[in-house]
Each structure stands twice: as C-alpha cells, then as structure tokens.
Design a protein around this motif. Structure first.
Motif, PDB file in Angstrom:
ATOM      1  N   PHE A  40      -3.570   6.964 -38.173  1.00 20.26           N
ATOM      2  CA  PHE A  40      -3.864   7.856 -37.057  1.00 20.26           C
ATOM      3  C   PHE A  40      -4.007   7.054 -35.765  1.00 20.26           C
ATOM      4  O   PHE A  40      -4.664   6.004 -35.738  1.00 20.26           O
ATOM      5  N   THR A  41      -3.381   7.558 -34.703  1.00 19.92           N
ATOM      6  CA  THR A  41      -3.563   6.940 -33.386  1.00 19.92           C
ATOM      7  C   THR A  41      -4.938   7.324 -32.846  1.00 19.92           C
ATOM      8  O   THR A  41      -5.519   8.318 -33.269  1.00 19.92           O
ATOM      9  N   PRO A  42      -5.473   6.566 -31.900  1.00 16.04           N
ATOM     10  CA  PRO A  42      -6.768   6.946 -31.313  1.00 16.04           C
ATOM     11  C   PRO A  42      -6.653   8.283 -30.578  1.00 16.04           C
ATOM     12  O   PRO A  42      -5.575   8.681 -30.137  1.00 16.04           O
ATOM     13  N   THR A  43      -7.773   8.988 -30.459  1.00 17.63           N
ATOM     14  CA  THR A  43      -7.766  10.231 -29.685  1.00 17.63           C
ATOM     15  C   THR A  43      -7.402   9.931 -28.235  1.00 17.63           C
ATOM     16  O   THR A  43      -7.744   8.872 -27.699  1.00 17.63           O
ATOM     17  N   SER A  44      -6.702  10.855 -27.614  1.00 18.34           N
ATOM     18  CA  SER A  44      -6.263  10.728 -26.211  1.00 18.34           C
ATOM     19  C   SER A  44      -5.411   9.487 -26.004  1.00 18.34           C
ATOM     20  O   SER A  44      -5.482   8.846 -24.952  1.00 18.34           O
ATOM     21  N   ALA A  45      -4.611   9.130 -26.991  1.00 14.48           N
ATOM     22  CA  ALA A  45      -3.743   7.945 -26.874  1.00 14.48           C
ATOM     23  C   ALA A  45      -2.371   8.249 -27.459  1.00 14.48           C
ATOM     24  O   ALA A  45      -1.837   7.482 -28.264  1.00 14.48           O
ATOM     25  N   SER A  46      -1.806   9.390 -27.048  1.00 10.43           N
ATOM     26  CA  SER A  46      -0.488   9.770 -27.568  1.00 10.43           C
ATOM     27  C   SER A  46       0.599   8.782 -27.170  1.00 10.43           C
ATOM     28  O   SER A  46       1.637   8.686 -27.829  1.00 10.43           O
ATOM     29  N   TRP A  47       0.369   7.999 -26.079  1.00 12.62           N
ATOM     30  CA  TRP A  47       1.353   7.014 -25.636  1.00 12.62           C
ATOM     31  C   TRP A  47       1.587   5.938 -26.687  1.00 12.62           C
ATOM     32  O   TRP A  47       2.572   5.199 -26.628  1.00 12.62           O
ATOM     33  N   LEU A  48       0.696   5.855 -27.695  1.00 17.81           N
ATOM     34  CA  LEU A  48       0.845   4.846 -28.732  1.00 17.81           C
ATOM     35  C   LEU A  48       1.835   5.289 -29.805  1.00 17.81           C
ATOM     36  O   LEU A  48       2.249   4.482 -30.637  1.00 17.81           O
ATOM     37  N   ASN A  49       2.220   6.552 -29.790  1.00 17.99           N
ATOM     38  CA  ASN A  49       3.156   7.088 -30.775  1.00 17.99           C
ATOM     39  C   ASN A  49       4.562   7.070 -30.176  1.00 17.99           C
ATOM     40  O   ASN A  49       4.845   7.752 -29.192  1.00 17.99           O
ATOM     41  N   GLN A  50       5.459   6.304 -30.773  1.00 16.77           N
ATOM     42  CA  GLN A  50       6.791   6.113 -30.189  1.00 16.77           C
ATOM     43  C   GLN A  50       7.620   7.394 -30.155  1.00 16.77           C
ATOM     44  O   GLN A  50       8.556   7.501 -29.350  1.00 16.77           O
ATOM     45  N   VAL A  51       7.324   8.354 -31.017  1.00 16.77           N
ATOM     46  CA  VAL A  51       8.127   9.575 -30.999  1.00 16.77           C
ATOM     47  C   VAL A  51       7.933  10.341 -29.693  1.00 16.77           C
ATOM     48  O   VAL A  51       8.796  11.139 -29.290  1.00 16.77           O
ATOM     49  N   GLU A  52       6.814  10.096 -28.988  1.00 12.35           N
ATOM     50  CA  GLU A  52       6.610  10.740 -27.689  1.00 12.35           C
ATOM     51  C   GLU A  52       7.694  10.307 -26.707  1.00 12.35           C
ATOM     52  O   GLU A  52       8.095  11.071 -25.831  1.00 12.35           O
ATOM     53  N   ARG A  53       8.144   9.072 -26.837  1.00 10.93           N
ATOM     54  CA  ARG A  53       9.238   8.603 -25.969  1.00 10.93           C
ATOM     55  C   ARG A  53      10.529   9.357 -26.279  1.00 10.93           C
ATOM     56  O   ARG A  53      11.299   9.668 -25.373  1.00 10.93           O
ATOM     57  N   PHE A  54      10.752   9.655 -27.549  1.00  9.06           N
ATOM     58  CA  PHE A  54      11.924  10.450 -27.912  1.00  9.06           C
ATOM     59  C   PHE A  54      11.811  11.865 -27.362  1.00  9.06           C
ATOM     60  O   PHE A  54      12.792  12.435 -26.881  1.00  9.06           O
TER      61      PHE A  54
ATOM     62  N   LEU B 134       0.838  -1.199   0.000  1.00  6.67           N
ATOM     63  CA  LEU B 134       0.000   0.000   0.000  1.00  6.67           C
ATOM     64  C   LEU B 134       0.877   1.255   0.000  1.00  6.67           C
ATOM     65  O   LEU B 134       1.797   1.372   0.812  1.00  6.67           O
ATOM     66  N   LYS B 135       0.591   2.190  -0.920  1.00  2.01           N
ATOM     67  CA  LYS B 135       1.359   3.425  -1.028  1.00  2.01           C
ATOM     68  C   LYS B 135       0.400   4.606  -1.212  1.00  2.01           C
ATOM     69  O   LYS B 135       0.235   5.128  -2.322  1.00  2.01           O
ATOM     70  N   PRO B 136      -0.248   5.031  -0.126  1.00  2.00           N
ATOM     71  CA  PRO B 136      -1.233   6.116  -0.256  1.00  2.00           C
ATOM     72  C   PRO B 136      -0.647   7.432  -0.753  1.00  2.00           C
ATOM     73  O   PRO B 136      -1.385   8.276  -1.276  1.00  2.00           O
ATOM     74  N   HIS B 137       0.669   7.636  -0.585  1.00  2.00           N
ATOM     75  CA  HIS B 137       1.268   8.904  -0.992  1.00  2.00           C
ATOM     76  C   HIS B 137       1.461   8.999  -2.503  1.00  2.00           C
ATOM     77  O   HIS B 137       1.723  10.091  -3.022  1.00  2.00           O
ATOM     78  N   LEU B 138       1.332   7.888  -3.223  1.00  2.00           N
ATOM     79  CA  LEU B 138       1.525   7.893  -4.668  1.00  2.00           C
ATOM     80  C   LEU B 138       0.182   7.973  -5.387  1.00  2.00           C
ATOM     81  O   LEU B 138      -0.817   7.404  -4.938  1.00  2.00           O
ATOM     82  N   ALA B 139       0.170   8.674  -6.514  1.00  2.00           N
ATOM     83  CA  ALA B 139      -1.022   8.746  -7.364  1.00  2.00           C
ATOM     84  C   ALA B 139      -0.579   8.793  -8.814  1.00  2.00           C
ATOM     85  O   ALA B 139       0.433   9.437  -9.152  1.00  2.00           O
ATOM     86  N   GLN B 140      -1.278   8.090  -9.676  1.00  2.00           N
ATOM     87  CA  GLN B 140      -0.979   8.077 -11.096  1.00  2.00           C
ATOM     88  C   GLN B 140      -2.164   8.641 -11.872  1.00  2.00           C
ATOM     89  O   GLN B 140      -3.301   8.608 -11.404  1.00  2.00           O
ATOM     90  N   THR B 141      -1.873   9.178 -13.053  1.00  2.00           N
ATOM     91  CA  THR B 141      -2.923   9.747 -13.891  1.00  2.00           C
ATOM     92  C   THR B 141      -3.209   8.817 -15.069  1.00  2.00           C
ATOM     93  O   THR B 141      -2.354   8.027 -15.462  1.00  2.00           O
ATOM     94  N   PHE B 142      -4.401   8.905 -15.596  1.00  2.24           N
ATOM     95  CA  PHE B 142      -4.771   8.130 -16.774  1.00  2.24           C
ATOM     96  C   PHE B 142      -5.891   8.854 -17.493  1.00  2.24           C
ATOM     97  O   PHE B 142      -6.537   9.752 -16.946  1.00  2.24           O
ATOM     98  N   LYS B 143      -6.099   8.466 -18.754  1.00  2.00           N
ATOM     99  CA  LYS B 143      -7.224   8.980 -19.525  1.00  2.00           C
ATOM    100  C   LYS B 143      -7.620   7.911 -20.525  1.00  2.00           C
ATOM    101  O   LYS B 143      -6.779   7.418 -21.280  1.00  2.00           O
ATOM    102  N   LEU B 144      -8.875   7.551 -20.528  1.00  2.00           N
ATOM    103  CA  LEU B 144      -9.388   6.561 -21.464  1.00  2.00           C
ATOM    104  C   LEU B 144      -9.806   7.239 -22.758  1.00  2.00           C
ATOM    105  O   LEU B 144     -10.454   8.296 -22.734  1.00  2.00           O
ATOM    106  N   SER B 145      -9.443   6.655 -23.864  1.00  2.00           N
ATOM    107  CA  SER B 145      -9.808   7.214 -25.163  1.00  2.00           C
ATOM    108  C   SER B 145     -11.295   7.015 -25.420  1.00  2.00           C
ATOM    109  O   SER B 145     -11.865   5.967 -25.118  1.00  2.00           O
ATOM    110  N   SER B 146     -11.911   8.044 -25.997  1.00  2.00           N
ATOM    111  CA  SER B 146     -13.318   7.955 -26.383  1.00  2.00           C
ATOM    112  C   SER B 146     -13.480   7.721 -27.882  1.00  2.00           C
ATOM    113  O   SER B 146     -14.581   7.849 -28.420  1.00  2.00           O
TER     114      SER B 146
END
Length: 361
Positions: free
Chosen positions: A284-298, A135-147
C-alpha cells in the motif's frame, strides 16, 4: 610623411596570429586584425595592406599601432561603457523584497504593472529584475503532505520495488480512474487548419461515466485494463481475477500489487481473495501519496492523448476508445523510468515540511 615603425613578431606571437587567421570559429574582426599585423610584420606598407584586405587606411594604422602598444592584447575589443544605469541597487532590492514579503492591496500576487506602479519603475525594469532573480509571482503549485504514520516505511517499500524488485517477481501498479465522463460537445468541432488550432465549444452534454481499472507492469510498461460502469469492491474483485488470468502462474513467481488505501481495496471479500492466493503480495502507498503509484502517470497520459479532447455520444463509445488506446499502447509498450530513490524523496518531503513550518501561515 612620417616613417612607419618597424613591427617584429616573436615566434609565439606569429603562431598565435596565424592560428587566429586559420581557425574557422575565430571572429571575423579578430581574423582581419591578425592579417593586418602579419602583413605589417612582413614589411608591407599601410596603403598596400588596405588595398589587399579591402579596408580603409585608418583601420590599418589603428591596428598596427594598437599591436605596437599592447601586443596581442591590443587586438581585442575594449569594453564599451554603454548608457548609465537608471535602476539603482536600492530599487532592485526594494522590488525583490516587496515581491517576496508583501502582497498588493487588491490582489493575491503581484503583476509587473502593479509592481512597476508601486516601485516607481517601468514594467520592463520589473520584468528584468524578476527574471534575474527567478521570481514568478503569477505561478502557483499545489502540494499535500501525507499524514500516514508509516509514511517512511511505505515509501522505502514501494520505491524498493521499483528500483530493485525481487527475483522472479512481477510488479504491477494498480488503481482505478473513476468517474470518467462521456462528453459530447453541443456543436461540431472545427478541425485544425493552417494558422488555426482545433476549436470546440466550451459547453458539453454528459452521457454517463465509466471507471477504468488498470494494472501497469513496471518492468515492461504493458497495461492490463478493463472498464466497469460501477466502482465497488465487486468490480475490483473482477479486475483482480482479470489480473490473475493475465499473469500465468509460474513456480516461484510472485505478483506484487502496488495500490492506494481506497476502501474497495481493503474489504473483507478482497482480503479473503488475496489470502487464498499467496502468490499475490500487496504493497500500500502512503495516504495522500498517489504520485508514488506509477499507474497514475499512465492515467495522465491516456487523459491527455485520448479522453480530454474526444467527443463521445455514449458511455459505450468512450469505453471503446479506451479499449482501443490500451490495445495500441500494448503493441509497443514502454515502461516509465523511475529514478528517485527513497532517500531523495524523503529529503524533499523534509524540505517541504521545514518551509511549511516557517512560512508564517
């Protein structure tokens, strides 16, 4: 003085004891006990064994008798009871349940001190319980589901390009890192020193922005990149022409562009330019799914290594630093290794959907 009981070993016991003595990873205490038993089995007295092995006489007597009583099992350490437990199972359950299902009155999440006060335990006890249950109550992560209504189809399309590209195909991940600021610190940066990290002022002076247009070659890791002061479809068209010039036309070779749904990527002028060049195929990648584009890692990499901690007194200085980084990167490019299949991604998204629907928020 009482007569010592004779100690006789079976062949298996002797082999095991000798193995414990010889094996380099045997605990030293077990090797010593094995030597005591072997010497006793050879007919030597306790006094002589104690002198040879540099131990006290009661130690020899103890392990001789333990072996006579329980054989090889008697040479192992007996479990020690230790101090009695001070935290009951009910208290552990209370801490875990309260952490998962309740909030403190004055905060959004629990701290070890707050939980310790609420549960009547020590801070150390709460820390141990949280570690035991992950359990790590001090940590929080963000997410967004594509519509995106075609989310599944687009994920399979893009991931298929990464894992199994078509024959004679160049796969380029294209995007823009817009609004990159040329920031100058208000005071000189104090350099790194032994025992002291590099230090810079928290405030800064803005000198303008630039946008990095980049295309990452999925197979080689090489990046085609240029900087533009504005971020319109005109600049994007210029960048497409740069890509066209950088990828020589070869018979039967197609150029697959993975892009997001930004408006400048879909203007009539851009669509017309792409239609006139059939070797370019857009995915085209899905909307709200920029993590699917590898150039974002660059983009994350260049931000961390070159931009964030840099000091730039003009936009030109920032663009020069970016161009220098691109040139150095392309001298020894390394592709990112994509391992997630489309089925794995879709299962994880499904899990998040289920957890979101059942979260009660």
């Amino acid at each position: 003085m009482p007569r010592l009981k004779s100690l006789t070993l079976t062949d298996d016991e002797r082999a095991k004891l000798e193995a414990w003595v010889r094996r380099p990873k045997t605990a030293q205490r077990l090797a010593l006990r094995s030597r005591i038993v072997l010497a006793a089995a050879a007919g030597r007295g306790n006094t002589a064994i104690a002198a040879d092995l540099a131990v006290c006489l009661p130690t020899v007597g103890k392990w001789r008798q333990r072996f006579l009583d329980r054989r090889l099992e008697g040479l192992a350490d007996e479990p020690r009871p230790g101090p009695p437990r001070t935290v009951t199972d009910a208290q552990v359950e209370e801490v875990v349940t309260r952490t998962l299902e309740a909030k403190p009155a004055d905060a959004t999440h629990w701290s070890t001190r707050g939980m310790a006060k609420a549960a009547g335990l020590s801070q150390t006890a709460v820390s141990r319980i949280w570690r035991a249950f992950g359990l790590k109550p001090h940590l929080a992560q963000t997410f967004k589901l594509s519509s995106d209504p075609f989310f599944v189809e687009k994920v399979r399309d893009v991931v298929g390009l990464y894992l199994s590209p078509p024959d004679k195909a160049v796969v380029l991940c294209v995007d823009e890192k817009s609004g990159t600021q040329a920031l100058d610190r208000t005071q000189p940066v104090l350099p790194l020193a032994p025992g002291r990290p590099e230090r810079a002022t928290h405030d800064y002076v803005r000198h303008g922005t630039t946008s990095l247009f980049a295309a990452l070659d999925v197979a080689t890791g090489k990046v085609i990149g240029t900087c533009h002061r504005r971020h319109r479809h005109q600049e994007f068209l210029r960048f497409l022409k740069d890509i066209d010039a950088a990828v020589p036309p070869e018979e039967g070779v197609t150029v697959h562009l993975v892009m997001d749904n930004y408006a400048t990527h879909k203007t009539p002028a851009v669509r017309r330019w792409l239609t006139e060049r059939p070797r370019f195929v857009v995915h085209f990648t899905p909307t709200s799914a920029s993590w699917l584009n590898q150039v974002e890692r660059f983009f994350a990499e260049i931000t961390e290594k070159r931009i964030r901690r840099g000091v730039y007194r003009s936009v030109a200085a920032l663009e020069a630093a970016i161009e220098s980084y691109l040139a150095e990167h392309n001298r020894d490019p390394k592709p990112f290794k994509w391992t997630a299949t489309a089925d794995l991604i879709l299962r994880r998204v499904e899990d998040v959907c289920k957890r979101t629907c059942n979260s009660g928020h």
